[in-house]
Scaffold this motif. Structure first.
Motif, mmCIF file in Angstrom:
data_model
loop_
_atom_site.group_PDB
_atom_site.id
_atom_site.type_symbol
_atom_site.label_atom_id
_atom_site.label_comp_id
_atom_site.label_asym_id
_atom_site.label_seq_id
_atom_site.Cartn_x
_atom_site.Cartn_y
_atom_site.Cartn_z
ATOM 1 N N PHE A 134 41.694 41.707 50.378
ATOM 2 C CA PHE A 134 41.434 42.732 51.382
ATOM 3 C C PHE A 134 41.890 42.254 52.748
ATOM 4 O O PHE A 134 42.012 41.047 53.001
ATOM 5 C CB PHE A 134 39.940 43.060 51.442
ATOM 6 N N ASP A 135 42.136 43.214 53.636
ATOM 7 C CA ASP A 135 42.439 42.890 55.026
ATOM 8 C C ASP A 135 41.146 42.518 55.741
ATOM 9 O O ASP A 135 40.122 42.298 55.102
ATOM 10 C CB ASP A 135 43.117 44.087 55.695
ATOM 11 N N ARG A 136 41.181 42.481 57.031
ATOM 12 C CA ARG A 136 40.048 42.001 57.822
ATOM 13 C C ARG A 136 38.779 42.819 57.593
ATOM 14 O O ARG A 136 38.822 44.047 57.582
ATOM 15 C CB ARG A 136 40.409 42.060 59.313
ATOM 16 N N PRO A 137 37.618 42.124 57.435
ATOM 17 C CA PRO A 137 36.339 42.852 57.415
ATOM 18 C C PRO A 137 36.080 43.435 58.805
ATOM 19 O O PRO A 137 36.715 42.997 59.773
ATOM 20 C CB PRO A 137 35.332 41.761 57.057
ATOM 21 N N PRO A 138 35.201 44.430 58.932
ATOM 22 C CA PRO A 138 34.227 44.898 57.942
ATOM 23 C C PRO A 138 34.747 46.004 57.022
ATOM 24 O O PRO A 138 33.975 46.566 56.267
ATOM 25 C CB PRO A 138 33.109 45.430 58.821
ATOM 26 N N LEU A 139 36.042 46.320 57.092
ATOM 27 C CA LEU A 139 36.589 47.376 56.258
ATOM 28 C C LEU A 139 37.080 46.789 54.936
ATOM 29 O O LEU A 139 37.281 45.576 54.818
ATOM 30 C CB LEU A 139 37.733 48.079 56.984
ATOM 31 N N PHE A 140 37.296 47.657 53.962
ATOM 32 C CA PHE A 140 37.779 47.222 52.658
ATOM 33 C C PHE A 140 39.155 47.846 52.407
ATOM 34 O O PHE A 140 39.316 48.731 51.572
ATOM 35 C CB PHE A 140 36.778 47.591 51.563
ATOM 36 N N LEU A 141 40.133 47.346 53.175
ATOM 37 C CA LEU A 141 41.510 47.810 53.039
ATOM 38 C C LEU A 141 42.261 46.836 52.147
ATOM 39 O O LEU A 141 42.336 45.640 52.443
ATOM 40 C CB LEU A 141 42.194 47.873 54.407
ATOM 41 N N PHE A 142 42.825 47.342 51.060
ATOM 42 C CA PHE A 142 43.602 46.474 50.194
ATOM 43 C C PHE A 142 44.845 45.983 50.925
ATOM 44 O O PHE A 142 45.623 46.775 51.448
ATOM 45 C CB PHE A 142 44.014 47.212 48.911
ATOM 46 N N ARG A 143 45.021 44.667 50.938
ATOM 47 C CA ARG A 143 46.159 44.056 51.622
ATOM 48 C C ARG A 143 47.248 43.651 50.629
ATOM 49 O O ARG A 143 48.438 43.808 50.903
ATOM 50 C CB ARG A 143 45.693 42.832 52.400
ATOM 51 N N GLN A 144 46.826 43.123 49.457
ATOM 52 C CA GLN A 144 47.792 42.591 48.507
ATOM 53 C C GLN A 144 47.232 42.605 47.097
ATOM 54 O O GLN A 144 46.025 42.502 46.892
ATOM 55 C CB GLN A 144 48.162 41.152 48.883
ATOM 56 N N GLY A 145 48.128 42.760 46.128
ATOM 57 C CA GLY A 145 47.732 42.684 44.728
ATOM 58 C C GLY A 145 48.721 41.847 43.940
ATOM 59 O O GLY A 145 49.919 41.844 44.238
ATOM 60 N N ILE A 146 48.206 41.106 42.937
ATOM 61 C CA ILE A 146 49.049 40.287 42.060
ATOM 62 C C ILE A 146 48.724 40.656 40.619
ATOM 63 O O ILE A 146 47.556 40.691 40.224
ATOM 64 C CB ILE A 146 48.791 38.781 42.281
ATOM 65 N N PHE A 147 49.774 40.926 39.829
ATOM 66 C CA PHE A 147 49.577 41.303 38.434
ATOM 67 C C PHE A 147 50.575 40.555 37.567
ATOM 68 O O PHE A 147 51.770 40.576 37.847
ATOM 69 C CB PHE A 147 49.772 42.810 38.258
ATOM 70 N N PRO A 148 50.079 39.893 36.495
ATOM 71 C CA PRO A 148 48.675 39.735 36.113
ATOM 72 C C PRO A 148 47.978 38.680 36.970
ATOM 73 O O PRO A 148 48.617 37.792 37.536
ATOM 74 C CB PRO A 148 48.769 39.281 34.650
ATOM 75 N N ALA A 149 46.656 38.791 37.057
ATOM 76 C CA ALA A 149 45.873 37.845 37.851
ATOM 77 C C ALA A 149 45.923 36.459 37.211
ATOM 78 O O ALA A 149 45.929 36.326 35.989
ATOM 79 C CB ALA A 149 44.420 38.313 37.936
ATOM 80 N N PRO A 150 45.963 35.409 38.034
ATOM 81 C CA PRO A 150 45.935 34.037 37.499
ATOM 82 C C PRO A 150 44.526 33.663 37.038
ATOM 83 O O PRO A 150 43.711 33.166 37.816
ATOM 84 C CB PRO A 150 46.391 33.197 38.692
ATOM 85 N N LEU A 151 44.214 33.946 35.784
ATOM 86 C CA LEU A 151 42.885 33.706 35.220
ATOM 87 C C LEU A 151 42.996 32.812 33.988
ATOM 88 O O LEU A 151 44.003 32.834 33.276
ATOM 89 C CB LEU A 151 42.235 35.030 34.799
ATOM 90 N N THR A 152 41.931 32.064 33.723
ATOM 91 C CA THR A 152 41.862 31.333 32.463
ATOM 92 C C THR A 152 41.535 32.323 31.348
ATOM 93 O O THR A 152 41.100 33.456 31.612
ATOM 94 C CB THR A 152 40.777 30.246 32.501
ATOM 95 N N ASP A 153 41.731 31.910 30.114
ATOM 96 C CA ASP A 153 41.418 32.788 28.983
ATOM 97 C C ASP A 153 39.943 33.184 28.983
ATOM 98 O O ASP A 153 39.601 34.337 28.701
ATOM 99 C CB ASP A 153 41.758 32.091 27.666
ATOM 100 N N ASP A 154 39.057 32.229 29.305
ATOM 101 C CA ASP A 154 37.622 32.519 29.327
ATOM 102 C C ASP A 154 37.278 33.509 30.434
ATOM 103 O O ASP A 154 36.463 34.425 30.236
ATOM 104 C CB ASP A 154 36.818 31.227 29.510
ATOM 105 N N GLU A 155 37.886 33.350 31.623
ATOM 106 C CA GLU A 155 37.638 34.272 32.732
ATOM 107 C C GLU A 155 38.130 35.680 32.381
ATOM 108 O O GLU A 155 37.439 36.675 32.637
ATOM 109 C CB GLU A 155 38.325 33.764 33.999
ATOM 110 N N TYR A 156 39.309 35.744 31.775
ATOM 111 C CA TYR A 156 39.875 37.044 31.384
ATOM 112 C C TYR A 156 38.941 37.744 30.404
ATOM 113 O O TYR A 156 38.625 38.935 30.570
ATOM 114 C CB TYR A 156 41.255 36.848 30.763
ATOM 115 N N LYS A 157 38.492 37.024 29.393
ATOM 116 C CA LYS A 157 37.628 37.615 28.372
ATOM 117 C C LYS A 157 36.309 38.087 28.969
ATOM 118 O O LYS A 157 35.814 39.167 28.643
ATOM 119 C CB LYS A 157 37.363 36.607 27.258
ATOM 120 N N CYS A 158 35.757 37.293 29.876
ATOM 121 C CA CYS A 158 34.477 37.641 30.491
ATOM 122 C C CYS A 158 34.595 38.931 31.306
ATOM 123 O O CYS A 158 33.754 39.834 31.196
ATOM 124 C CB CYS A 158 34.013 36.483 31.375
#
Length: 424
Positions: A218-242
């Motif tokens: 997100f960009d600067r608080p206190p707002l919730f403006l999406f600044r950037q997205g990455i796909f697929p997310a860098p997750l471990t297999d356990d994190e992805y499954k959870c």
């Protein structure tokens, strides 16, 4: 033989053009029904048909679709806009077409009702309360513990969503929401939520299958403006499954599972917690197509018209996007470097929503974005470097709005010279 048509209810700045193009790709004639078709510039650019109709009135929509059936073979009805998606479901049921369950969509779009259903099923989520006025909001914030997030119970695109770090900010934002400046699509109700802290992810689901998970900033608080997205997310297999397990649990208890869903999750100290379930595609799914070679918009349309979709991944890259966010209000004097950024190897698209002399008035939600840069490569580090290089090439200047004094001075300069009396 009648022309096959796809009916689109309303549209969106990002996904609306993709649905029109997806229909064309499948040989369908798209017809957008909207309360105000002129708000969608892409309809003229794509030479797409549009009809003005009250999209909050089911009877009016049924009448218009019935009229269109005299000329067209209506293959399906859908929308890129969440606020009318329940109406899509009702129309599909009336005309016996494939579509989402309208009751499930309505329950999901009411964030308080959504929270209640998820809580009853034991899905992990932030502590929450409903408030009707400033006193209730402050009481809820005190009970939950600061900081808290205040948001409209019905809404989308981060409109009216704000992080409040103290009771003064709670009172200030409640006054804003209830004071007539925020546009409500339902009776005014405020959701007060615990601020779940941790990395943010969007889980992209098609049908009952987790298609992939995206990491967001997100960009600067206190707002919730999406600044950037990455796909697929860098997750471990356990994190992805959870994350996937929690998301699929949410899907089941809300009665979803037809078509696309995107679920926002935060990874907190107690693991993944569900922030929001949205019964639609994410706001700009082009990066998913870049990463996996699957056009989710076209595949969704296939489902809508009764065909079988194909979600097989063609390849596996890492794609990312960055939103171009203004840092002030004013008039966009100039924006430069777009063509240079687009020419960077690995940059797939640079899309602008603005042009010079556009008035920039930040609203604190998705409408603030002036455009996007999309990049792709075989790995995360390279994609991140490509994206940063391209964004660094784009510059702009926003000048302040003219003051009354400026206007008076301009008027004086443009006035014809006064000829002294007696010299005519």
């Amino acid at each position: 033989m009648a022309t096959r048509a796809l009916i689109l209810l309303e549209g969106t700045r990002n996904n609306g053009p993709l649905y029109v193009q997806g229909a064309q790709h499948l040989g369908l004639h798209s017809i957008t029904l909207s309360a105000d078709p002129t708000q969608y510039d892409y309809l003229a650019a794509e030479t797409a048909a549009a009809i003005r109709v009250d999209t909050d009135n089911l009877d009016a929509l049924i009448q218009e679709c019935s009229r269109l059936r005299a000329t067209y073979d209506i293959a399906g009805i859908t929308s890129a806009e969440e606020s009318v998606y329940a109406m899509v479901g009702k129309l599909c049921r009336h005309f016996d077409l494939p579509g989402p369950n309208p009751a499930s969509i309505e329950r999901c779009c009411d964030k308080f009702a959504q929270r209640q259903v998820l809580a009853q099923a034991g899905v992990p989520m932030p502590t929450y309360r409903l408030a009707a006025d400033a006193m209730e909001a402050e009481s809820a914030a005190t009970e939950i513990g600061l900081p808290v997030v205040l948001k409209p119970a019905v809404g989308h695109g981060s409109s009216g969503v704000r992080l409040c770090r103290n009771l003064d900010e709670v009172a200030e934002h409640t006054t804003y929401l209830l004071g007539g400046k925020h546009i409500w699509r339902s009776s005014p109700r405020i959701l007060v939520e615990e601020f779940a802290q941790g990395p943010h992810y969007i889980v992209h689901i098609m049908g009952n299958e987790v298609f992939g998970i995206e990491a967001n900033e997100f960009d600067r608080p206190p707002l919730f403006l999406f600044r950037q997205g990455i796909f697929p997310a860098p997750l471990t297999d356990d994190e992805y499954k959870c994350i996937a397990d929690v998301s699929l649990s949410s899907l089941r208890v809300l009665g979803l599972g037809w078509g696309p869903t995107c679920i926002e999750v935060r990874w907190t100290k107690r693991g993944p917690v569900v922030i929001e379930v949205n019964p639609r595609l994410s706001g700009a799914p082009q990066h998913i197509q870049l990463a996996y070679g699957v056009d989710l918009v076209t595949e969704h349309i296939k489902l809508v018209i009764g065909e079988k979709w194909d979600l097989r991944r063609r390849h596996s890259h890492t794609a990312a996007w960055r939103s171009l966010l203004p840092d002030r209000d004013g008039i966009l004097d100039w924006i430069d470097g777009v063509s240079r950024a687009a020419a960077v190897s690995g940059v797939a698209w640079v899309k602008l929503h603005v042009k010079p002399k556009t008035r920039i008035i930040r609203k604190g939600d998705y409408r603030d974005s002036m455009g996007y840069v999309f990049a792709v490569s075989p790995n995360l580090a390279r994609t991140d470097a490509i994206l940063q290089r391209a964004v660094d090439l784009i510059e702009w200047s926003i000048i302040p709005f003219p003051t009354e004094q400026d206007r008076l001075a301009a008027s004086h300069l443009s006035a014809p010279p006064q000829v002294p009396r007696g010299t005519e």
